[in-house]
Design a protein around this motif. Sequence first.
Motif, PDB file in Angstrom:
ATOM      1  N   CYS A   1       0.839  -1.195   0.000  1.00  0.00           N
ATOM      2  CA  CYS A   1       0.000   0.000   0.000  1.00  0.00           C
ATOM      3  C   CYS A   1       0.871   1.241   0.000  1.00  0.00           C
ATOM      4  CB  CYS A   1      -0.862   0.060   1.262  1.00  0.00           C
ATOM      5  SG  CYS A   1      -2.149  -1.173   1.334  1.00  0.00           S
ATOM      6  N   LEU A   2       0.345   2.294  -0.581  1.00  0.00           N
ATOM      7  CA  LEU A   2       0.871   3.634  -0.401  1.00  0.00           C
ATOM      8  C   LEU A   2      -0.183   4.415   0.355  1.00  0.00           C
ATOM      9  CD1 LEU A   2       2.516   4.478  -3.838  1.00  0.00           C
ATOM     10  CD2 LEU A   2       3.662   4.189  -1.630  1.00  0.00           C
ATOM     11  N   VAL A   3       0.245   5.093   1.402  1.00  0.00           N
ATOM     12  CA  VAL A   3      -0.650   5.818   2.300  1.00  0.00           C
ATOM     13  C   VAL A   3      -0.167   7.260   2.370  1.00  0.00           C
ATOM     14  CG1 VAL A   3      -1.389   5.992   4.702  1.00  0.00           C
ATOM     15  CG2 VAL A   3      -1.038   3.736   3.674  1.00  0.00           C
ATOM     16  N   ARG A   4      -1.066   8.213   2.115  1.00  0.00           N
ATOM     17  CA  ARG A   4      -0.672   9.621   2.240  1.00  0.00           C
ATOM     18  C   ARG A   4      -1.168  10.177   3.561  1.00  0.00           C
ATOM     19  NH1 ARG A   4      -2.647  14.001  -1.994  1.00  0.00           N
ATOM     20  NH2 ARG A   4      -4.529  13.778  -0.740  1.00  0.00           N
ATOM     21  N   ASP A   5      -0.234  10.722   4.311  1.00  0.00           N
ATOM     22  CA  ASP A   5      -0.527  11.375   5.587  1.00  0.00           C
ATOM     23  C   ASP A   5       0.274  12.665   5.618  1.00  0.00           C
ATOM     24  OD1 ASP A   5       0.424  11.960   8.498  1.00  0.00           O
ATOM     25  OD2 ASP A   5      -1.352  10.713   8.763  1.00  0.00           O
ATOM     26  N   ASP A   6      -0.406  13.778   5.794  1.00  0.00           N
ATOM     27  CA  ASP A   6       0.251  15.084   5.888  1.00  0.00           C
ATOM     28  C   ASP A   6       1.180  15.330   4.691  1.00  0.00           C
ATOM     29  OD1 ASP A   6       0.617  17.545   7.098  1.00  0.00           O
ATOM     30  OD2 ASP A   6       2.301  16.857   8.312  1.00  0.00           O
ATOM     31  N   ASP A   7       0.680  15.022   3.491  1.00  0.00           N
ATOM     32  CA  ASP A   7       1.390  15.230   2.222  1.00  0.00           C
ATOM     33  C   ASP A   7       2.645  14.371   2.048  1.00  0.00           C
ATOM     34  OD1 ASP A   7      -0.447  17.036   1.111  1.00  0.00           O
ATOM     35  OD2 ASP A   7       0.459  18.703   2.193  1.00  0.00           O
ATOM     36  N   GLU A   8       2.795  13.335   2.841  1.00  0.00           N
ATOM     37  CA  GLU A   8       3.885  12.373   2.669  1.00  0.00           C
ATOM     38  C   GLU A   8       3.308  11.020   2.315  1.00  0.00           C
ATOM     39  OE1 GLU A   8       7.422  11.926   5.271  1.00  0.00           O
ATOM     40  OE2 GLU A   8       6.393  13.444   6.468  1.00  0.00           O
ATOM     41  N   TRP A   9       3.975  10.312   1.400  1.00  0.00           N
ATOM     42  CA  TRP A   9       3.556   8.964   1.009  1.00  0.00           C
ATOM     43  C   TRP A   9       4.367   7.943   1.769  1.00  0.00           C
ATOM     44  CZ3 TRP A   9      -0.735   8.140  -1.620  1.00  0.00           C
ATOM     45  CH2 TRP A   9      -1.264   9.197  -2.358  1.00  0.00           C
ATOM     46  N   PHE A  10       3.672   7.048   2.459  1.00  0.00           N
ATOM     47  CA  PHE A  10       4.305   5.972   3.226  1.00  0.00           C
ATOM     48  C   PHE A  10       4.043   4.645   2.529  1.00  0.00           C
ATOM     49  CE2 PHE A  10       3.727   9.353   6.224  1.00  0.00           C
ATOM     50  CZ  PHE A  10       4.808   9.265   7.088  1.00  0.00           C
ATOM     51  N   MET A  11       5.067   3.805   2.485  1.00  0.00           N
ATOM     52  CA  MET A  11       4.933   2.451   1.928  1.00  0.00           C
ATOM     53  C   MET A  11       4.615   1.512   3.069  1.00  0.00           C
ATOM     54  SD  MET A  11       5.371   0.651  -0.951  1.00  0.00           S
ATOM     55  CE  MET A  11       6.499   1.639  -1.923  1.00  0.00           C
ATOM     56  N   GLY A  12       3.707   0.582   2.814  1.00  0.00           N
ATOM     57  CA  GLY A  12       3.348  -0.373   3.847  1.00  0.00           C
ATOM     58  C   GLY A  12       2.795  -1.655   3.273  1.00  0.00           C
ATOM     59  N   GLN A  13       2.425  -2.526   4.182  1.00  0.00           N
ATOM     60  CA  GLN A  13       1.881  -3.833   3.825  1.00  0.00           C
ATOM     61  C   GLN A  13       0.471  -3.952   4.361  1.00  0.00           C
ATOM     62  OE1 GLN A  13       4.321  -7.158   4.879  1.00  0.00           O
ATOM     63  NE2 GLN A  13       2.672  -8.624   4.610  1.00  0.00           N
ATOM     64  N   LEU A  14      -0.424  -4.480   3.521  1.00  0.00           N
ATOM     65  CA  LEU A  14      -1.793  -4.736   3.918  1.00  0.00           C
ATOM     66  C   LEU A  14      -1.849  -6.085   4.611  1.00  0.00           C
ATOM     67  CD1 LEU A  14      -4.749  -3.754   3.733  1.00  0.00           C
ATOM     68  CD2 LEU A  14      -4.901  -4.982   1.562  1.00  0.00           C
TER      69      LEU A  14
END
Length: 93
Positions: free
Chosen positions: A57-70
Amino acid sequence: MNSGLPAGWTIERVRALSGDPTAAPLSFDRLVVVETAGQDDYEPLRPDVILAFHELCLVRDDDEWFMGQLDDDGSVICWASYGSDLAEAIRSL
C-alpha cells in the motif's frame, strides 16, 4: 473513486505507472500505523489516501507517502516515508 488523489492523478494513471491493473483506493476504516526506528510501538497515521497494490500500500498522511503492507485483518503497517511525490513513491513499489 479518484477523490483525494493529487491534482492531475486518476486511478487509471496510478495503474498505468505502477503496472498493476488492479491498483485500487481503500477505505479509511482500518488501522494504519508506521514503524518508528528504535521504538517498540507504532505511530498511528491519519491517511487521506490509501492505495492498494496487491499486498503493498501507499498511504498519504500530511502530504507524505508511506509504503506499507496490507495485513490479513485489513490494517496497514508502513515502514518508511517515500516523500511527497506520488510518482516517485509508485516507482519504489
